[in-house]
Design an enzyme around this catalytic site. Structure first.
Site, PDB file in Angstrom:
ATOM      1  N   LYS A  96       0.838  -1.206   0.000  1.00  0.00           N
ATOM      2  CA  LYS A  96       0.000   0.000   0.000  1.00  0.00           C
ATOM      3  C   LYS A  96       0.872   1.255   0.000  1.00  0.00           C
ATOM      4  CE  LYS A  96      -1.814   1.537   4.023  1.00  0.00           C
ATOM      5  NZ  LYS A  96      -1.490   2.922   4.357  1.00  0.00           N
ATOM      6  N   ASN A  97       1.891   1.275   0.847  1.00  0.00           N
ATOM      7  CA  ASN A  97       2.654   2.510   1.037  1.00  0.00           C
ATOM      8  C   ASN A  97       3.704   2.747  -0.035  1.00  0.00           C
ATOM      9  OD1 ASN A  97       1.050   3.046   3.192  1.00  0.00           O
ATOM     10  ND2 ASN A  97       2.567   2.502   4.749  1.00  0.00           N
ATOM     11  N   ARG A 126      -4.879  10.703   4.680  1.00  0.00           N
ATOM     12  CA  ARG A 126      -3.812  11.689   4.846  1.00  0.00           C
ATOM     13  C   ARG A 126      -2.809  11.654   3.703  1.00  0.00           C
ATOM     14  NH1 ARG A 126      -0.466  11.528   7.076  1.00  0.00           N
ATOM     15  NH2 ARG A 126      -0.026  13.600   7.770  1.00  0.00           N
ATOM     16  N   CYS A 135      -5.280  12.202  12.740  1.00  0.00           N
ATOM     17  CA  CYS A 135      -5.980  10.911  12.659  1.00  0.00           C
ATOM     18  C   CYS A 135      -5.812  10.265  14.036  1.00  0.00           C
ATOM     19  CB  CYS A 135      -5.393  10.034  11.557  1.00  0.00           C
ATOM     20  SG  CYS A 135      -3.752   9.452  11.964  1.00  0.00           S
ATOM     21  N   ARG A 178      -0.130  14.388  12.939  1.00  0.00           N
ATOM     22  CA  ARG A 178       0.366  14.155  11.584  1.00  0.00           C
ATOM     23  C   ARG A 178       0.620  15.463  10.801  1.00  0.00           C
ATOM     24  NH1 ARG A 178      -1.243   8.868  10.418  1.00  0.00           N
ATOM     25  NH2 ARG A 178       0.373   8.832   8.804  1.00  0.00           N
ATOM     26  N   PRO A 179       1.465  16.337  11.279  1.00  0.00           N
ATOM     27  CA  PRO A 179       1.725  17.597  10.563  1.00  0.00           C
ATOM     28  C   PRO A 179       2.459  17.364   9.244  1.00  0.00           C
ATOM     29  CG  PRO A 179       3.254  17.344  12.383  1.00  0.00           C
ATOM     30  CD  PRO A 179       2.299  16.198  12.477  1.00  0.00           C
ATOM     31  N   VAL A 180       2.452  18.367   8.385  1.00  0.00           N
ATOM     32  CA  VAL A 180       3.165  18.291   7.096  1.00  0.00           C
ATOM     33  C   VAL A 180       4.126  19.463   6.941  1.00  0.00           C
ATOM     34  CG1 VAL A 180       1.414  16.927   5.884  1.00  0.00           C
ATOM     35  CG2 VAL A 180       1.204  19.431   5.952  1.00  0.00           C
ATOM     36  N   GLN A 227       7.269  19.655   7.322  1.00  0.00           N
ATOM     37  CA  GLN A 227       8.522  19.350   6.615  1.00  0.00           C
ATOM     38  C   GLN A 227       8.324  19.316   5.101  1.00  0.00           C
ATOM     39  OE1 GLN A 227      11.523  19.055   8.417  1.00  0.00           O
ATOM     40  NE2 GLN A 227      10.095  19.902   9.912  1.00  0.00           N
ATOM     41  N   ASP A 244       4.496   0.449  11.999  1.00  0.00           N
ATOM     42  CA  ASP A 244       3.281  -0.177  11.445  1.00  0.00           C
ATOM     43  C   ASP A 244       3.118  -1.624  11.866  1.00  0.00           C
ATOM     44  OD1 ASP A 244       3.291   1.593   8.247  1.00  0.00           O
ATOM     45  OD2 ASP A 244       2.803   2.198  10.284  1.00  0.00           O
ATOM     46  N   ILE A 299       7.670   6.725  17.076  1.00  0.00           N
ATOM     47  CA  ILE A 299       7.360   7.497  15.862  1.00  0.00           C
ATOM     48  C   ILE A 299       6.112   8.363  16.033  1.00  0.00           C
ATOM     49  CG2 ILE A 299       6.868   7.358  13.379  1.00  0.00           C
ATOM     50  CD1 ILE A 299       9.677   6.385  14.089  1.00  0.00           C
ATOM     51  N   ARG A 305      -8.710  -0.469   4.635  1.00  0.00           N
ATOM     52  CA  ARG A 305      -7.851   0.569   4.046  1.00  0.00           C
ATOM     53  C   ARG A 305      -6.515  -0.017   3.620  1.00  0.00           C
ATOM     54  NH1 ARG A 305      -7.298   6.061   7.182  1.00  0.00           N
ATOM     55  NH2 ARG A 305      -5.926   6.205   5.401  1.00  0.00           N
TER      56      ARG A 305
HETATM   57  C1  EPZ Z   1       4.095   6.969   6.529  1.00  0.00           C
HETATM   58  O1  EPZ Z   1       3.302   7.981   7.130  1.00  0.00           O
HETATM   59  C2  EPZ Z   1       3.183   5.768   6.352  1.00  0.00           C
HETATM   60  N1  EPZ Z   1       2.084   6.113   5.441  1.00  0.00           N
HETATM   61  C3  EPZ Z   1       2.648   5.322   7.706  1.00  0.00           C
HETATM   62  O2  EPZ Z   1       1.882   4.150   7.508  1.00  0.00           O
HETATM   63  C4  EPZ Z   1       3.835   4.980   8.610  1.00  0.00           C
HETATM   64  O3  EPZ Z   1       3.356   4.637   9.880  1.00  0.00           O
HETATM   65  C5  EPZ Z   1       4.770   6.182   8.706  1.00  0.00           C
HETATM   66  O4  EPZ Z   1       5.181   6.594   7.386  1.00  0.00           O
HETATM   67  C6  EPZ Z   1       6.031   5.868   9.507  1.00  0.00           C
HETATM   68  O5  EPZ Z   1       6.709   4.794   8.920  1.00  0.00           O
HETATM   69  C7  EPZ Z   1       2.323   6.130   4.110  1.00  0.00           C
HETATM   70  O6  EPZ Z   1       3.428   5.862   3.647  1.00  0.00           O
HETATM   71  C8  EPZ Z   1       1.157   6.467   3.233  1.00  0.00           C
HETATM   72  P1  EPZ Z   1       6.113  10.283   8.672  1.00  0.00           P
HETATM   73  P2  EPZ Z   1       3.872   9.497   7.190  1.00  0.00           P
HETATM   74  O7  EPZ Z   1       5.998  11.549   7.894  1.00  0.00           O
HETATM   75  O8  EPZ Z   1       4.743   9.747   6.019  1.00  0.00           O
HETATM   76  C9  EPZ Z   1       6.333  13.573  12.108  1.00  0.00           C
HETATM   77  C10 EPZ Z   1       0.055   2.738   7.746  1.00  0.00           C
HETATM   78  O9  EPZ Z   1      -0.326   2.127   8.744  1.00  0.00           O
HETATM   79  N2  EPZ Z   1       6.265  14.547  11.002  1.00  0.00           N
HETATM   80  O10 EPZ Z   1       7.268   9.371   8.391  1.00  0.00           O
HETATM   81  O11 EPZ Z   1       2.720  10.390   7.423  1.00  0.00           O
HETATM   82  C11 EPZ Z   1       5.058  12.744  12.239  1.00  0.00           C
HETATM   83  O12 EPZ Z   1       4.113  13.415  13.056  1.00  0.00           O
HETATM   84  C12 EPZ Z   1       0.472   4.185   7.835  1.00  0.00           C
HETATM   85  O13 EPZ Z   1       0.168   2.231   6.588  1.00  0.00           O
HETATM   86  C13 EPZ Z   1       6.297  15.900  11.287  1.00  0.00           C
HETATM   87  O14 EPZ Z   1       6.358  16.313  12.456  1.00  0.00           O
HETATM   88  O15 EPZ Z   1       4.768   9.441   8.500  1.00  0.00           O
HETATM   89  C14 EPZ Z   1       5.558  11.464  12.870  1.00  0.00           C
HETATM   90  O16 EPZ Z   1       5.646  11.646  14.264  1.00  0.00           O
HETATM   91  C15 EPZ Z   1       0.178   4.747   9.208  1.00  0.00           C
HETATM   92  N3  EPZ Z   1       6.234  16.800  10.256  1.00  0.00           N
HETATM   93  C16 EPZ Z   1       6.967  11.307  12.292  1.00  0.00           C
HETATM   94  O17 EPZ Z   1       7.342  12.602  11.803  1.00  0.00           O
HETATM   95  C17 EPZ Z   1       6.147  16.403   8.945  1.00  0.00           C
HETATM   96  O18 EPZ Z   1       6.109  17.281   8.039  1.00  0.00           O
HETATM   97  C18 EPZ Z   1       7.059  10.313  11.130  1.00  0.00           C
HETATM   98  O19 EPZ Z   1       6.035  10.660  10.231  1.00  0.00           O
HETATM   99  C19 EPZ Z   1       6.113  15.028   8.670  1.00  0.00           C
HETATM  100  C20 EPZ Z   1       6.184  14.112   9.705  1.00  0.00           C
END
Ligand code: EPZ
Length: 417
Positions: A22-23, A93, A117, A122-124, A126, A305, A327, A397
């Site tokens: 999926k990812n 997201r 969620c 889940r901020p963006v 970065q 995950d 995480i 999902r």
């Molecule tokens: C991806 O989410 C995956 N989703 C998630 O899988 C997975 O749990 C996660 O990576 C960690 O491996 C997809 O790939 C679609 P991150 P993502 O950005 O990219 C913080 C599942 O079950 N952060 O690596 O959203 C964030 O809050 C899903 O399939 C910021 O602060 O995760 C988190 O604490 C759930 N600012 C950490 O970083 C940002 O701009 C890692 O988040 C981005 C992230």
């Protein structure tokens, strides 16, 4: 809402084919926006999140077709809108992954902020920081990220933390930018590598993918390509946790054991006998699992995950396991549901202490997020008596026909509409 009804206490036996990741599929579908040619993808899993992404891309004008056995083709020649609306983004997201490609190819984008969620806010930030470094005028208004860029230029970007979709968004923005982009502190997940391989097949110039330093040299345009999505290492790990909890012997087909090192190590520690081939895994479980503590971290560490699934196994293990979720700030929503089944778990901030019990008792429990749902199914398969897991749209999902695959392994599980 659909629910799953499980009669627990039966060992699993047989073979199961694991679906495409999926990812990996989600960012790769969004990469179709980067060219007016057609891209053809194989091994795309049939999941709610895939359907949501195809609907989102369709709203923009991407024409997609799902063929037989997991083939999807997409063409973004006639994209007429660069907007990702809230009603779709709020359900998934990962929709934020259209931001980079839209900016790179069309020079503007209006993407609804995903919102939080169950597992965290889940901020963006970065994603935004990196795109701004590449020359985008980007701001937030009325809950949308609004971005413009005549043409993005290369930049050296160091993200504050490792972010999977952040790395993916910035990589997709950089492939058409003017000049070289270096992503430092980049995510190393296999799904990042799979996206990079597709982009390279489309004519992108990328090196270092799979390491924490990715270098992208922008090109003028990208062309069509054909690509096969890698196997889903989390689905594979979920089935391994299931057989470790119920006992029995299963064989997983179409998997990539070389992307599952941390998962296989921990399950061997728990007592699962594991034999691997290039694209298959045979797992046998005799007796009660041993308590196996772990801490989640970025790849190649133990994946967040898989945290809920290995916690479910630990609730039945001999001994006490210490689990630390590093995480996400709120990824223990499954705990109170497991406790309803008799699990002994104590949460202290990011750490969970799991005291294994001889058995769990079936109960009606509620899914709260994707991987929490999987952990409840695992607990239900091993528990004494009947378990009903409610709100399994969360499960749908990220898992393709989970109950059908488990039925084929001998589980007594059925979907109740
Ligand atoms: C991806 O989410 C995956 N989703 C998630 O899988 C997975 O749990 C996660 O990576 C960690 O491996 C997809 O790939 C679609 P991150 P993502 O950005 O990219 C913080 C599942 O079950 N952060 O690596 O959203 C964030 O809050 C899903 O399939 C910021 O602060 O995760 C988190 O604490 C759930 N600012 C950490 O970083 C940002 O701009 C890692 O988040 C981005 C992230």
């Amino acid at each position: 809402m659909d629910r799953l009804r499980i009669q627990g206490g039966r060992p699993l036996h047989g073979e199961v084919t694991v679906s495409g990741a999926k990812n990996a599929a989600l960012p790769i579908l969004c990469a179709s926006l980067l060219t007016s040619d057609t891209i053809t993808l194989d091994n795309v899993p049939e999941l709610r999140d895939i359907g949501t992404t195809l609907a989102l891309l369709g709203r923009m004008g991407v024409v997609s077709q799902r063929g037989p056995d997991g083939r999807v083709s997409l063409c973004a020649a006639d994209v007429h809108s660069q907007e990702a609306p809230y009603d779709l983004v709020k359900t998934m997201r990962a929709s934020i992954l259209v931001l980079g490609p839209l900016l790179a190819r069309f020079g503007h984008a209006r993407v609804s902020l995903p919102g939080g969620c169950a597992i965290g806010q889940r901020p963006v930030d970065q994603h935004i920081k990196g795109l701004a470094a590449m020359g985008a005028q980007i701001h937030i208004e009325h809950g949308f990220v609004v971005a413009h860029a005549k043409r993005l230029h290369g930049a050296s970007i160091l993200t504050d933390m490792v972010t999977v979709t952040g790395t993916e968004n910035l990589m997709m923005a950089a492939v058409l930018a003017d000049g070289r982009t270096t992503l430092e502190n980049a995510a190393c997940e296999p799904e990042i590598v799979d996206l990079a391989e597709l982009l390279i097949a489309m004519g992108a110039r990328i090196q270092g993918h799979g390491s924490d330093r990715i270098i992208i040299d922008g090109v003028e345009r990208l062309h069509g390509a054909t690509h096969q999505i890698i196997p889903d290492r989390i689905e594979a790990g979920t089935f391994l946790c299931a057989v470790a909890a119920t006992g029995g012997e299963i064989t997983l087909r179409q998997v990539a054991p070389n992307t599952m090192g941390a998962i296989l190590d921990k399950l061997r520690e728990a007592g699962l006998q594991i034999e691997c081939g290039p694209d298959w895994i045979r797992a046998t479980m005799h007796g009660r699992p041993r308590a196996t503590g772990f801490r989640t971290s970025e790849y190649p560490g133990f994946p967040t995950d898989m945290q809920a699934q290995l916690m479910a196994l630990n609730t039945l293990a001999s001994g006490t396991a210490i689990i630390t979720e590093n995480i996400f700030e709120n990824r223990y929503m499954h705990v109170q549901e497991l406790q309803r089944m008799g699990a002994e778990i104590d949460i202290n901030g990011h750490t969970a202490i799991v005291i294994g019990t001889e058995s769990l008792s079936g109960a009606t429990v509620m899914a709260t997020d994707l991987r929490a749902s999987a952990s409840l199914v695992i607990a239900g398969l091993a528990a004494q008596g009947e378990t009903t897991v409610e709100r399994i749209y969360h499960l749908d999902r990220g898992y393709e026909r989970m109950e059908a695959k488990l039925q084929a392994l001998g589980a007594r599980i059925q979907r109740i509409q």
